[in-house]
Design an enzyme around this catalytic site. Sequence first.
Site, PDB file in Angstrom:
ATOM      1  CD  GLU A   1     -51.640  -9.750  17.195  1.00  0.00           C
ATOM      2  OE1 GLU A   1     -51.332  -8.785  16.477  1.00  0.00           O
ATOM      3  OE2 GLU A   1     -52.581  -9.724  18.015  1.00  0.00           O
TER       4      GLU A   1
ATOM      5  CG  ASP B   1     -54.569  -1.037  13.870  1.00  0.00           C
ATOM      6  OD1 ASP B   1     -54.032  -1.803  14.681  1.00  0.00           O
ATOM      7  OD2 ASP B   1     -55.007  -1.414  12.755  1.00  0.00           O
ATOM      8  CB  SER B   2     -54.197  -2.093  19.621  1.00  0.00           C
ATOM      9  OG  SER B   2     -53.030  -1.355  19.917  1.00  0.00           O
TER      10      SER B   2
ATOM     11  CE  LYS C   1     -47.755  -3.137  13.885  1.00  0.00           C
ATOM     12  NZ  LYS C   1     -49.087  -3.660  13.500  1.00  0.00           N
TER      13      LYS C   1
ATOM     14  CG  ASP D   1     -50.487  -0.505  13.309  1.00  0.00           C
ATOM     15  OD1 ASP D   1     -49.682  -1.125  12.579  1.00  0.00           O
ATOM     16  OD2 ASP D   1     -51.100  -1.035  14.253  1.00  0.00           O
TER      17      ASP D   1
ATOM     18  CD  GLU E   1     -53.233  -5.866  11.029  1.00  0.00           C
ATOM     19  OE1 GLU E   1     -54.119  -6.619  10.565  1.00  0.00           O
ATOM     20  OE2 GLU E   1     -53.365  -5.254  12.099  1.00  0.00           O
TER      21      GLU E   1
HETATM   22  O1  KIV Z   1     -52.086  -2.488  16.948  1.00  0.00           O
HETATM   23  C1  KIV Z   1     -51.142  -2.809  17.693  1.00  0.00           C
HETATM   24  O2  KIV Z   1     -51.031  -2.341  18.825  1.00  0.00           O
HETATM   25  C2  KIV Z   1     -50.180  -3.767  17.180  1.00  0.00           C
HETATM   26  C3  KIV Z   1     -49.080  -4.236  18.089  1.00  0.00           C
HETATM   27  C4  KIV Z   1     -49.523  -4.854  19.335  1.00  0.00           C
HETATM   28  C5  KIV Z   1     -48.127  -5.118  17.364  1.00  0.00           C
HETATM   29  O3  KIV Z   1     -50.260  -4.156  16.065  1.00  0.00           O
END
Ligand code: KIV
Length: 288
Positions: free
Chosen positions: A199, A61-62, A130, A100, A132
Site C-alpha cells: 500500500e 479493517d478500513s 491478513k 483483516d 500488517e
Molecule cells: O483495510 C483495508 O480495507 C485494507 C485493504 C484496502 C487492503 O487493508
Amino acid sequence: MSVHVTSGPGPAATEGATIKRLSVPEFAARKGAEPLVCLTAYTTPMAQRLDGHVDLLMVGDSLGMVLYGFDSTLPVTLEMMIQHGAAVCRGSKRALVVVDMPFGSYQESHEQAFRSAARIIKETGCQAVKLEGGREMADTVAFLTRRGIPVMGHVGLMPQSVNTLGGYRARGRGDQEAAGVVADAVAIAEAGAFSVVLEGVMAQIGQAVTARVPVPVIGIGASAACDGQVLVAEDILGLFSTFKPRFVKRYAELGAEIEEAAARYAAEVRGRSFPGPEHIFGAMKKHG
Ligand code: KIV
C-alpha cells in the site's frame, strides 16, 4: 476454478449453478498471470453485488473508518471483524474471502495471533487472514502458516501504524525507506504468506517488490506493475467522501444518488404524494 456462471451480479445470477470458491492455492498460482481483481466488502448485500466480478473480497479493517466513522482503523475490534467477515462469507460464493486481523489482536505473541486468527477462520468461514507488518511480523506469519492458517501480508503504508509513522503519507521516498519496504515484502513472503498487499508506495517500489516476491503482490497505490489491485469499494462507488486518496478512481457517484433519492422522498412525504394508492392496503375513504 470451476465456476459455471457466465454473467450478471447478485444471488439470482448464481442460483442453481455449480460454483466453487477460488482457493488460496489457486489465488497464489496467479502470480504473474492475469491481474487479480480485489475489492473490500463489509456486508452481505455488498458482497452479493461484488462477488461475480472479483477474485478476492477483502473484509478490511478500513470498515472502522468507512462504516463506523472512526478517524483511524485502531478502534476496530476482533468481534467487529468476525461479524462483518461472516456477513461477507454469507453473501459470496465464488471469491476468496480474506479478513483483516485488527490492531491489538496479533502483535502481542504468536499464541495471541493464532487464537485470534483461528477465531476469525472458525467463526466467519473465510479462507485466510491478513495482517500488517514487515520483517518484525515474519515470525508470526511463519507460526500461523505452519499451523494451517493462510496469511496475506500487508506492507508499505500500514494504517495500523499511523501513530508511529506519523500519518498516512506514501512510503519509500528515500533509498533507505524504499529498501526497507522491499525487505519487508520479501521477509513476509519467505515466512509463508500466500500474497502480499503493498500500500501507498512509490511506483518503482511496486515494480521492484512485484519482481522480487514469488507470491502475488496486490497493489493499492503501488503501481500497475503489481499482480493485482485492491481498492475500498465505497471509495470507487463514491460512498465515502471524508477524503479521496490519489490512488482512488471513482467509478460511480452513489453518494450523490443517495442524497437525491432522500431529497425526493422527503419532498413527496411533505407534499403527501407518497404513499400513493399503490403503496397502501385497502381503500382510503374520501373525506368531505
Ligand atoms: O483495510 C483495508 O480495507 C485494507 C485493504 C484496502 C487492503 O487493508
